[in-house]
Motif scaffolding. Structure first.
Motif, PDB file in Angstrom:
ATOM      1  N   CYS A 139      41.248  68.949 -45.910  1.00  0.00           N
ATOM      2  CA  CYS A 139      41.606  69.457 -47.238  1.00  0.00           C
ATOM      3  C   CYS A 139      41.737  68.291 -48.207  1.00  0.00           C
ATOM      4  O   CYS A 139      41.755  67.115 -47.814  1.00  0.00           O
ATOM      5  CB  CYS A 139      42.928  70.220 -47.170  1.00  0.00           C
ATOM      6  N   ASP A 140      41.853  68.617 -49.471  1.00  0.00           N
ATOM      7  CA  ASP A 140      42.082  67.573 -50.468  1.00  0.00           C
ATOM      8  C   ASP A 140      43.342  66.795 -50.100  1.00  0.00           C
ATOM      9  O   ASP A 140      44.290  67.356 -49.523  1.00  0.00           O
ATOM     10  CB  ASP A 140      42.242  68.195 -51.851  1.00  0.00           C
ATOM     11  N   PRO A 141      43.385  65.503 -50.404  1.00  0.00           N
ATOM     12  CA  PRO A 141      44.557  64.689 -50.029  1.00  0.00           C
ATOM     13  C   PRO A 141      45.860  65.305 -50.544  1.00  0.00           C
ATOM     14  O   PRO A 141      45.925  65.844 -51.657  1.00  0.00           O
ATOM     15  CB  PRO A 141      44.273  63.344 -50.694  1.00  0.00           C
ATOM     16  N   VAL A 142      46.889  65.221 -49.710  1.00  0.00           N
ATOM     17  CA  VAL A 142      48.202  65.727 -50.093  1.00  0.00           C
ATOM     18  C   VAL A 142      48.878  64.712 -51.004  1.00  0.00           C
ATOM     19  O   VAL A 142      48.693  63.497 -50.869  1.00  0.00           O
ATOM     20  CB  VAL A 142      49.060  66.000 -48.842  1.00  0.00           C
ATOM     21  N   LEU A 143      49.645  65.191 -51.951  1.00  0.00           N
ATOM     22  CA  LEU A 143      50.350  64.301 -52.874  1.00  0.00           C
ATOM     23  C   LEU A 143      51.516  63.603 -52.163  1.00  0.00           C
ATOM     24  O   LEU A 143      52.077  64.124 -51.201  1.00  0.00           O
ATOM     25  CB  LEU A 143      50.879  65.103 -54.067  1.00  0.00           C
ATOM     26  N   ASP A 144      51.891  62.432 -52.682  1.00  0.00           N
ATOM     27  CA  ASP A 144      53.062  61.734 -52.129  1.00  0.00           C
ATOM     28  C   ASP A 144      54.287  62.633 -52.247  1.00  0.00           C
ATOM     29  O   ASP A 144      54.539  63.242 -53.302  1.00  0.00           O
ATOM     30  CB  ASP A 144      53.311  60.423 -52.877  1.00  0.00           C
ATOM     31  N   GLY A 145      55.062  62.676 -51.173  1.00  0.00           N
ATOM     32  CA  GLY A 145      56.271  63.497 -51.180  1.00  0.00           C
ATOM     33  C   GLY A 145      56.018  64.926 -50.761  1.00  0.00           C
ATOM     34  O   GLY A 145      56.940  65.755 -50.829  1.00  0.00           O
ATOM     35  N   TRP A 146      54.802  65.209 -50.309  1.00  0.00           N
ATOM     36  CA  TRP A 146      54.457  66.556 -49.866  1.00  0.00           C
ATOM     37  C   TRP A 146      53.772  66.464 -48.501  1.00  0.00           C
ATOM     38  O   TRP A 146      53.345  65.394 -48.085  1.00  0.00           O
ATOM     39  CB  TRP A 146      53.520  67.251 -50.860  1.00  0.00           C
ATOM     40  N   TYR A 147      53.681  67.596 -47.830  1.00  0.00           N
ATOM     41  CA  TYR A 147      52.950  67.630 -46.561  1.00  0.00           C
ATOM     42  C   TYR A 147      52.248  68.994 -46.448  1.00  0.00           C
ATOM     43  O   TYR A 147      52.628  69.985 -47.098  1.00  0.00           O
ATOM     44  CB  TYR A 147      53.881  67.393 -45.373  1.00  0.00           C
ATOM     45  N   TYR A 148      51.198  69.052 -45.614  1.00  0.00           N
ATOM     46  CA  TYR A 148      50.471  70.311 -45.389  1.00  0.00           C
ATOM     47  C   TYR A 148      51.335  71.261 -44.568  1.00  0.00           C
ATOM     48  O   TYR A 148      51.832  70.910 -43.501  1.00  0.00           O
ATOM     49  CB  TYR A 148      49.155  70.071 -44.646  1.00  0.00           C
ATOM     50  N   SER A 149      51.496  72.441 -45.072  1.00  0.00           N
ATOM     51  CA  SER A 149      52.283  73.445 -44.339  1.00  0.00           C
ATOM     52  C   SER A 149      51.413  74.473 -43.633  1.00  0.00           C
ATOM     53  O   SER A 149      51.906  75.271 -42.839  1.00  0.00           O
ATOM     54  CB  SER A 149      53.242  74.162 -45.299  1.00  0.00           C
ATOM     55  N   ASP A 150      50.077  74.463 -43.920  1.00  0.00           N
ATOM     56  CA  ASP A 150      49.174  75.418 -43.263  1.00  0.00           C
ATOM     57  C   ASP A 150      47.738  74.947 -43.485  1.00  0.00           C
ATOM     58  O   ASP A 150      47.486  74.028 -44.273  1.00  0.00           O
ATOM     59  CB  ASP A 150      49.377  76.821 -43.849  1.00  0.00           C
ATOM     60  N   GLN A 151      46.773  75.579 -42.782  1.00  0.00           N
ATOM     61  CA  GLN A 151      45.370  75.251 -43.006  1.00  0.00           C
ATOM     62  C   GLN A 151      44.872  75.999 -44.247  1.00  0.00           C
ATOM     63  O   GLN A 151      45.500  76.940 -44.725  1.00  0.00           O
ATOM     64  CB  GLN A 151      44.535  75.582 -41.759  1.00  0.00           C
ATOM     65  N   GLY A 152      43.757  75.549 -44.743  1.00  0.00           N
ATOM     66  CA  GLY A 152      43.287  76.073 -46.018  1.00  0.00           C
ATOM     67  C   GLY A 152      42.321  77.240 -45.927  1.00  0.00           C
ATOM     68  O   GLY A 152      41.821  77.698 -46.966  1.00  0.00           O
TER      69      GLY A 152
END
Length: 233
Positions: free
Chosen positions: A12-25
């Motif tokens: 997926c597109d890069p996650v922003l600083d201070g965030w994380y992926y919570s599911d697949q896209g």
């Protein structure tokens, strides 16, 4: 139709600083994200948050001697710290337990055996101490201890006695000796008081018609008798 179901998973597109992926896209290039957890307790920070990890709370390590934690570090290992308030402790006290997330509290320094406190102990049971002073002969040091240097006071003395005790006394227990009463006829012991044993001095002239026949002890009162005139008529 079989080719329709052939697909390849890509990032997926890069996650922003201070965030994380919570599911697949799914079939979309933007995966669902959630903010990193920053509710760690005082002295902790969230470590490892990124990618698909929410991170975990781990202890900060930036506290040094003389400081303590007053907040968490969010996503940084540098938690908020504050200097230990040693200046809040009075003379004779030290700041105990200031470390980690505790501001500590003032505790009494160990009482000296023969001295008094002149400062607080900072972060240790090591208050500044001055030794109790010695008083002159005939006096004792009253009230030396705690934060007081005490004061020299005259020892109690019985009439007819003088003090012979040396200095360094801490109680009203000076050693005394009786004033001597061994003066010659016509003399008495004057000035026997305090630490002075006095000296023999002449008694006052006798009453007219009387003659001195003994000493006066500790008073100007030599024994006297009437003079008998035995001259012939």
């Amino acid at each position: 139709t079989e080719d329709f179901f052939n697909y390849t998973c890509v990032d997926c597109d890069p996650v922003l600083d201070g965030w994380y992926y919570s599911d697949q896209g799914g079939f979309y290039h933007i995966c669902p994200t959630e903010p990193c957890f920053v509710g760690c307790g005082i002295g902790y920070y969230s470590d490892g948050c990124g990618g698909t990890s929410a991170g975990v709370c781990v202890p900060c390590k930036n506290v040094t001697n003389g400081t303590y934690f007053v907040g968490d570090g969010d996503l940084s290992h540098e938690c908020i710290t504050r200097d230990c308030a040693v200046e809040d402790c009075d003379v004779g006290y030290f700041l105990s337990g200031c470390a980690g997330a505790s501001a500590g509290e003032c505790a009494e320094c160990t009482e000296p055996t023969d001295g008094y406190f002149v400062s607080n102990g900072g972060l240790e049971d090591a208050c500044g101490i001055e030794q109790c002073t010695d008083c002159p002969v005939g006096e004792y040091l009253d009230g030396c201890g705690g934060t007081s240097a005490g004061v020299c006071k005259a020892c109690s003395r019985d009439d007819g006695f003088y003090i012979v005790e040396a200095d360094s006394l801490r109680e009203d227990v000076c050693e005394m000796e009786a004033c001597a009463t061994d003066c010659d006829i016509g003399y008495y012991r004057s000035g026997c008081e305090g630490t002075n044993q006095g000296s023999c001095v002449p008694c006052s002239d006798p009453t007219p018609g009387y003659v001195i026949v003994g000493d006066g002890g500790l008073e100007d009162a030599c024994d006297e008798v009437a003079f008998a005139a035995n001259c012939p008529v």
